[in-house]
Design an enzyme around this catalytic site. Structure first.
Site, PDB file in Angstrom:
ATOM      1  N   LEU A  90       0.819  -1.208   0.000  1.00 57.71           N
ATOM      2  CA  LEU A  90       0.000   0.000   0.000  1.00 57.71           C
ATOM      3  C   LEU A  90       0.858   1.265   0.000  1.00 57.71           C
ATOM      4  CD1 LEU A  90      -2.785   1.332   0.139  1.00 57.71           C
ATOM      5  CD2 LEU A  90      -2.638   1.160   2.638  1.00 57.71           C
ATOM      6  N   ALA A  91       1.785   1.377   0.946  1.00 54.82           N
ATOM      7  CA  ALA A  91       2.603   2.591   1.041  1.00 54.82           C
ATOM      8  C   ALA A  91       3.435   2.788  -0.215  1.00 54.82           C
ATOM      9  CB  ALA A  91       3.499   2.538   2.272  1.00 54.82           C
ATOM     10  N   ASP A  92       4.009   1.709  -0.725  1.00 55.76           N
ATOM     11  CA  ASP A  92       4.812   1.803  -1.940  1.00 55.76           C
ATOM     12  C   ASP A  92       3.973   2.263  -3.120  1.00 55.76           C
ATOM     13  OD1 ASP A  92       7.767   0.593  -1.945  1.00 55.76           O
ATOM     14  OD2 ASP A  92       6.617  -0.443  -0.408  1.00 55.76           O
ATOM     15  N   THR A  93       2.771   1.732  -3.234  1.00 53.56           N
ATOM     16  CA  THR A  93       1.924   2.080  -4.369  1.00 53.56           C
ATOM     17  C   THR A  93       1.508   3.540  -4.320  1.00 53.56           C
ATOM     18  OG1 THR A  93       1.100  -0.194  -4.508  1.00 53.56           O
ATOM     19  CG2 THR A  93      -0.225   1.522  -5.555  1.00 53.56           C
ATOM     20  N   GLY A 113       4.524   5.551  -5.233  1.00 48.81           N
ATOM     21  CA  GLY A 113       4.854   5.488  -6.655  1.00 48.81           C
ATOM     22  C   GLY A 113       3.977   6.400  -7.482  1.00 48.81           C
TER      23      GLY A 113
END
Length: 414
Positions: A182-185, A188
């Site tokens: 979630l945080a990465d998406t 990004g």
């Protein structure tokens, strides 16, 4: 229906880009999701993305998710529209080639720990000396400065520290982490926006200068969690876990149908809440004074959940959705991947699309993330094998084939 171009890159020749970022070259030197997703989005909308990965180990993203016949499926999507080059940046010869690549680039996306590029002689000051117009997007766990800058940073840590995990889960259960990146998406997506903002500013700058974007994993998900720090600052209130309920409105929950499925109901708008109560046979609740506000309804969530949950439990999912839709109320089925793949709206609008892949033939994947009427994005080709485009990209730099072969022998490139 809007669908992307479904061409597959073959014989080393990419399909021509038509999106709004056509003519923009991006060097993707990042790994493990946030940076690769940023570069994927730029590539989806026309940028020529050159993916750099270690010539021996490859990119760590190749080891994430399911594989079929030894071929990673996630890689096919996250590295689509990217030409793939195996290049060791820690090797002086590899670093020299990287500087030549950057000299012709518009954007660099990287997510090494702060100081790593500088140690290799590839820091922003050096790169801007070669290419003043370069936009450098630096993605780290906690940013380039501050007490935590040197810490290892992963999405899980951002999900924990942002307040997300604290607010997620049942009231009597532990803090809950998401089952996906979630945080990465979120980061990004935010990073792709930041990159295009920097490109826009470069076009308006009389000296055509690029800049450095300092993007942390934690800040975008902090914004997604909401204004909890502001509420604490002004009122001393610390939010707590409420399961699937909301502190802002009710009924808002997931409810089980008579055929064993789950549906989610939202009543963020007052009129929707009123329609739901009439639909489930409890119009008297609407007349209560507390029903007039979302906060008031949230304070009576047990009562309202009982009304809605009892009504839904007596009906199949198909019946529930049909009656909610007819009443103008808000409901959605809780889907798994199989449900998504078969949903007529998802397919009709092109949210999922089938593209041709070199390994699998027809391959279902997420489409480009938004539709643009004049310059739509497209999937020109899917994720490539490690080093598949090294020869082509280095040839563009004027590196003779014999030199490439010697570099490959020394494992500087692959």
């Amino acid at each position: 229906m809007t669908t992307p171009a479904q061409a597959v890159r073959g014989a080393g020749i990419p399909a021509a880009a038509t999106g709004p970022l056509r003519g923009i070259r991006v060097v993707d030197a990042s790994t493990i999701l946030a940076g690769p997703l940023c570069a994927q989005l730029l590539g989806d909308f026309g940028a020529d993305v050159i993916k750099i990965e270690h010539p021996v180990a490859g990119d760590g993203m190749r080891g994430h998710g399911e594989s079929k016949d030894g071929v990673p499926l996630w890689w096919k999507e996250i590295s689509r529209n990217k030409r793939t080059v195996g290049l060791s940046l820690s090797d002086p010869e590899g670093a020299a080639l990287f500087r030549r690549l950057v000299e012709r680039a518009d954007v660099l996306v990287e997510n090494f720990r702060p100081g790593t590029l500088e140690r290799w002689g590839l820091g922003p000051e050096v790169l801007h000396g070669i290419n003043p117009g370069l936009v450098v997007v630096r993605i780290t766990g906690f940013g380039q400065s501050g007490p935590y800058a040197s810490r290892a940073g992963f999405g899980t840590l951002a999900e924990a520290m942002s307040g997300f995990a604290h607010l997620t889960g049942e009231p009597d259960g532990p803090p809950t982490l998401p089952a996906f990146g979630l945080a990465d998406t979120i980061c990004g997506i935010a990073a792709s926006s930041a990159a295009t903002m920097a490109l826009f500013d470069r076009e308006r700058d009389p000296h055509h200068r690029g800049q450095v974007v300092d993007m942390s994993l934690i800040e975008p998900i902090m914004a997604a969690v909401g204004p909890a720090p502001t509420v604490y600052d002004q009122m001393g209130i610390v939010g707590q876990r409420h399961g699937n309920r909301s502190t802002n409105n009710a009924p808002r929950n997931t409810y089980r149908t008579s055929d064993g499925h789950w549906v989610a109901v939202s009543t963020s708008a007052q009129r929707i809440a009123e329609r739901v109560m009439h639909l489930v046979g409890h119009p008297e609740a609407v007349e209560e004074e507390w029903f007039a506000t979302g906060v008031g309804r949230a304070a009576h969530a047990d009562l309202l959940d009982g009304f809605v949950g009892g009504w839904i439990a007596e009906r199949t999912r198909e019946k529930v959705i049909a009656e909610f839709t007819a009443a103008g109320a808000a409901v959605a089925p809780v889907y798994d991947a199989r449900d998504l793949a078969g949903d007529p709206h998802i397919r009709a609008t092109g949210m999922l699309t089938t593209v041709q892949d070199e390994d699998f033939g027809p391959l279902l994947m997420h489409n480009v993330m938004w539709r643009m009427s004049r310059t739509p994005g497209e999937i020109r080709f899917t994720g490539r094998a490690r080093g598949a485009d090294t020869d082509e990209v280095l040839a563009e730099l004027g590196v003779p084939p014999g030199d490439v072969a010697a570099l490959r022998e020394r494992k500087v490139v692959s």
